[in-house]
Design an enzyme around this catalytic site. Structure first.
Site, PDB file in Angstrom:
ATOM      1  N   HIS A 317      -5.433  -5.304   9.860  1.00 20.15           N
ATOM      2  CA  HIS A 317      -4.712  -6.116   8.870  1.00 20.15           C
ATOM      3  C   HIS A 317      -4.272  -7.398   9.566  1.00 20.15           C
ATOM      4  O   HIS A 317      -3.680  -7.357  10.649  1.00 20.15           O
ATOM      5  CB  HIS A 317      -3.504  -5.325   8.370  1.00 20.15           C
ATOM      6  CG  HIS A 317      -2.817  -5.933   7.188  1.00 20.15           C
ATOM      7  ND1 HIS A 317      -2.128  -7.127   7.267  1.00 20.15           N
ATOM      8  CD2 HIS A 317      -2.701  -5.512   5.911  1.00 20.15           C
ATOM      9  CE1 HIS A 317      -1.616  -7.402   6.078  1.00 20.15           C
ATOM     10  NE2 HIS A 317      -1.949  -6.440   5.239  1.00 20.15           N
ATOM     11  N   ARG A 337       1.158 -13.662   1.732  1.00 18.06           N
ATOM     12  CA  ARG A 337       0.175 -14.744   1.902  1.00 18.06           C
ATOM     13  C   ARG A 337      -0.353 -15.168   0.532  1.00 18.06           C
ATOM     14  O   ARG A 337      -0.506 -16.344   0.248  1.00 18.06           O
ATOM     15  CB  ARG A 337      -0.989 -14.291   2.785  1.00 18.06           C
ATOM     16  CG  ARG A 337      -0.717 -14.487   4.268  1.00 18.06           C
ATOM     17  CD  ARG A 337      -1.898 -14.055   5.108  1.00 18.06           C
ATOM     18  NE  ARG A 337      -1.975 -12.622   5.209  1.00 18.06           N
ATOM     19  CZ  ARG A 337      -3.051 -11.887   4.974  1.00 18.06           C
ATOM     20  NH1 ARG A 337      -4.187 -12.469   4.618  1.00 18.06           N
ATOM     21  NH2 ARG A 337      -3.032 -10.585   5.104  1.00 18.06           N
TER      22      ARG A 337
HETATM   23  O1  MEZ Z   1      -3.706  -1.942   0.484  1.00 18.68           O
HETATM   24  C1  MEZ Z   1      -3.066  -2.365   1.444  1.00 18.68           C
HETATM   25  O2  MEZ Z   1      -3.475  -2.245   2.598  1.00 18.68           O
HETATM   26  C2  MEZ Z   1      -1.799  -3.111   1.222  1.00 18.68           C
HETATM   27  C3  MEZ Z   1      -1.252  -3.059  -0.145  1.00 18.68           C
HETATM   28  C4  MEZ Z   1      -1.278  -3.782   2.238  1.00 18.68           C
HETATM   29  C5  MEZ Z   1      -0.379  -4.944   2.176  1.00 18.68           C
HETATM   30  O3  MEZ Z   1      -0.696  -5.938   2.813  1.00 18.68           O
HETATM   31  O4  MEZ Z   1       0.639  -4.903   1.519  1.00 18.68           O
END
Ligand code: MEZ
Length: 536
Positions: A317, A337
């Protein structure tokens, strides 16, 4: 020194904010994407991978951490399988997160006798870590087809199309089910469900509960399970499955974490919903995952002979906190974001369109760090700025307070006010894109063994879109619950043996694997492992 440099760089972020407000950073072209991914995305780092030497996926490559786990050995000996079981049930569900609970409720509604066993407490799972929302096509301008196209584009066109078709088509019904259970999704002034934007989606499609959507889902699912006639066994992770002579799954052996004793469960069918593997800290990445996310489904199912899919791809992420140190790895939701906060390097410059797909944004952040445009924290982590104050500047004062109360609170614990201060971030290991291969009913390639949620693989292709995992756990948790309940109703309890384990151990010996690690790992290995740092 590092603190001075941080302060100096932060000054550049503040100074460039007004000029950046209306700046448009174009999305990368397909060729640019390929280049940035190949050079900087961890999935493309050849030395992080090796071929698997035993089992159904022999010859395929995965990261060392997962290969070691798959080639590991069970802590269970034949003598540990008690003739007198501790529990007898029709359906055994392993995992007490969103997928496990959705499966349990659906199977129970279909009349099955259900036992749900979980490693930690009911609800301790990655579901609660999902902040930014659940994707579902419910608005008139949207459609399941559009949802399908966005997702398959994000997944590098590799997604299992049958699974994806089911996901997008059943999204609205899954939402109705959650509403009927009591999930409080955000609504507009007249009471209609609100939809928000996410990364790489062509239209706003996220149903949200502020920035703690997964937590709200889990609150409701957990209550529903507790209120049903579902037997719950906590602090009891599975350490091995059981099989009959035909190789069908017929139960499991759990480990009682209070006293280390094994617990034998006889079941006509088993659903694995034990989630992902962030706590393996693949390639030494910090993680956004909960403490129990050690990839247990993979070796359990693999030793039974279940095929895995897309086990070479993981999601980093883009925005995991890196400062202050106790927050390292913690998720900073993508929704922030999508709401306008910008990624800014040490020089105060933007370098990527923040709403591009996660793999591309993560790779671009790593590129900035590798090429010397990152910021180093006092503990040596490198990252870039996420300019959160831009959200209020674009959407009006108070937006961060009302839409991102969780983010506000988490940073305020360290006296960082995200309304006025940018925060330092770096990609964090967030999601296992692949897992156990399933069909549209959640069935693995082994009879009697079903898998749901992050433990399964195929739906998300090589890169999951934000918000599709919350929908996945509901749609496929329910499907697996339904199918496993039907399977159990039409099956007699088979013999409970460890025949599959004996065969797997033979295969290990034949492959020359003489010192397998114990697997599943169950608890992260923080004693022997050097602390996970930001690798770039
Ligand atoms: O689905 C995801 O990983 C999620 C909702 C993450 C996020 O950035 O909030």
């Amino acid at each position: 020194m590092a603190v001075d440099l941080i302060t100096e760089s932060r000054g550049r972020v503040d100074a460039s904010r007004a000029a950046r407000k209306d700046q448009v950073v174009p999305l990368f072209t397909p060729a640019e994407k390929e280049t940035v991914l190949a050079r900087y995305h961890p999935d493309y780092k050849a030395e992080a991978y090796r071929p698997i030497r035993v089992g159904p996926n022999t010859g395929q490559k995965t990261v060392h951490e997962v290969a070691d786990l798959l080639e590991g050995d069970s802590p269970v000996a034949t003598a540990d399988l008690k003739a007198e079981p501790d529990y007898v049930t029709e359906l055994l569900i392993l995992g007490g997160g969103g997928a496990g609970c959705a499966a349990a409720l659906t199977a129970r509604a279909a009349g099955a006798k259900v036992l749900l066993a979980t490693k930690l407490r009911l609800g301790d799972s990655n579901t609660v870590m999902a902040e930014g929302g659940m994707q579902v096509a419910i608005k008139p301008e949207d459609s399941p087809v559009r949802h399908f196209l966005d997702t398959i584009k994000g997944g590098h066109f590799a997604n299992d199309r049958e699974l994806l078709k089911v996901l997008v088509e059943e999204g609205p019904a899954a939402t109705q089910w959650l509403l009927s259970l009591g999930v409080l999704f955000d609504r507009d002034d007249v009471g209609n469900l609100k939809v928000r934007s996410g990364g790489a989606t062509s239209t706003p499609r996220l149903l949200t509960c502020k920035d703690y959507t997964g937590l709200e889902l889990m609150r409701v699912l957990k209550d529903a399970v507790i209120n049903e006639e579902i037997q719950i066994v906590e602090f009891a992770p599975a350490v091995e499955l059981a099989s009959d002579e035909a190789g069908r799954c017929t139960g499991a052996i759990l480990k009682n974490l209070d006293n280390d004793r094994f617990i034998t469960v006889h079941a006509k069918a088993v659903i694995i919903a034990t989630g992902g593997s962030g706590r393996l800290h693949i390639q030494k990445f910090p993680t956004s995952n909960h403490f129990g996310a050690t990839g247990d489904a993979l070796p359990l199912a693999y030793r039974m002979g279940a095929e895995l899919a897309f086990i070479d791809t993981f999601q980093y992420h883009p925005t995991g906190a890196i400062y202050p140190e106790p927050m390292a790895g913690l998720l900073v939701t993508e929704a922030i974001r999508a709401a306008g906060s910008q990624l800014v390097n040490r020089l105060g410059e933007r370098f990527v369109n923040e709403t591009d797909t996660r793999d591309v944004v993560a790779a671009a952040i790593i590129r900035e760090c590798v090429e010397g445009r990152g910021v180093t924290t006092p503990s040596g982590r490198r990252g870039v700025w996420l300019d959160a104050p831009m959200v209020d500047l674009i959407n009006g004062e108070g937006t961060l307070d009302t839409r991102f109360p969780n983010m506000r609170k988490l940073f305020s614990r360290y006296e960082i006010d995200i309304r006025t201060e940018p925060v330092l971030i770096h990609p964090t290991l967030h999601y296992q894109n692949g897992g156990v291969k399933i069909d549209v009913h959640g069935k693995s390639t082994v009879d009697g063994l079903f898998v749901a949620g992050e433990a399964s693989g195929g739906l998300h292709g090589r890169n999951r879109l934000m918000g599709n995992s919350l929908l996945d756990i509901i749609v496929f948790g329910r499907r697996a619950g339904q199918a496993a309940a039907a399977y159990a109703a039409s099956s007699a309890q088979g013999a409970v043996t460890l025949g599959h384990l004996a065969r797997f151990r033979d295969a290990l010996r034949q492959a020359g694997i003489t010192a397998p690690i114990p697997s599943p790992r169950l608890i992260p290995d923080y004693v022997r492992r050097e602390a996970a740092t930001s690798p770039s």
